[in-house]
Scaffold this motif. Structure first.
Motif, PDB file in Angstrom:
ATOM      1  N   ARG A  37       0.831  -1.204   0.000  1.00 18.80           N
ATOM      2  CA  ARG A  37       0.000   0.000   0.000  1.00 18.80           C
ATOM      3  C   ARG A  37       0.866   1.255   0.000  1.00 18.80           C
ATOM      4  NH1 ARG A  37      -3.103   3.096   4.126  1.00 18.80           N
ATOM      5  NH2 ARG A  37      -4.852   3.984   2.997  1.00 18.80           N
TER       6      ARG A  37
ATOM      7  N   ARG B  41       2.274   1.744  -3.434  1.00 14.70           N
ATOM      8  CA  ARG B  41       1.233   2.226  -4.333  1.00 14.70           C
ATOM      9  C   ARG B  41       0.960   3.716  -4.108  1.00 14.70           C
ATOM     10  NH1 ARG B  41      -1.793  -1.983  -3.230  1.00 14.70           N
ATOM     11  NH2 ARG B  41      -3.104  -0.864  -1.769  1.00 14.70           N
TER      12      ARG B  41
ATOM     13  N   ARG C 189       3.834   5.851  -5.469  1.00 12.47           N
ATOM     14  CA  ARG C 189       3.753   6.006  -6.931  1.00 12.47           C
ATOM     15  C   ARG C 189       2.671   7.007  -7.311  1.00 12.47           C
ATOM     16  NH1 ARG C 189       2.932   0.245  -8.863  1.00 12.47           N
ATOM     17  NH2 ARG C 189       3.367  -0.324  -6.759  1.00 12.47           N
ATOM     18  N   ARG C 190       1.541   6.927  -6.621  1.00  8.95           N
ATOM     19  CA  ARG C 190       0.449   7.863  -6.909  1.00  8.95           C
ATOM     20  C   ARG C 190       0.891   9.289  -6.615  1.00  8.95           C
ATOM     21  NH1 ARG C 190      -5.070   6.790  -3.890  1.00  8.95           N
ATOM     22  NH2 ARG C 190      -4.955   4.934  -5.176  1.00  8.95           N
TER      23      ARG C 190
END
Length: 82
Positions: free
Chosen positions: A58, A61, A64-65
């Motif tokens: 998480r 992720r 990266r976002r």
């Protein structure tokens, strides 16, 4: 006549055998408890590792976002400045 009534050593031997049997039964019970405890501990550790892996995935992720959002903001700023 009953041999136990005649010889008290026979009774003591029977009592010793009964005690050994009870001790063995208790040891087997304790072994089962220890095995169950070890199994539960292993399952708890596996669950903790799984939670750690999920948190790491998480976080990756989300990083990266955030990076993509940062790049969009830079591009937008570059377009405004030009």
């Amino acid at each position: 006549m009953n041999p136990v009534a005649i010889d008290p050593t026979v009774r003591r031997a029977e009592q010793a055998t009964e005690l050994q049997t009870r001790n063995r039964t208790l040891e087997m019970h304790l072994l089962q408890e220890n095995l169950a405890r070890a199994h539960m501990q292993q399952r708890l550790q596996e669950a903790e590792h799984e939670r750690t892996a999920v948190r790491l995935a998480r976080a990756t992720r989300l990083a990266r976002r955030a990076e993509r959002a940062s790049m969009r903001a830079r591009r937008a700023l570059a377009l405004v400045v030009m």
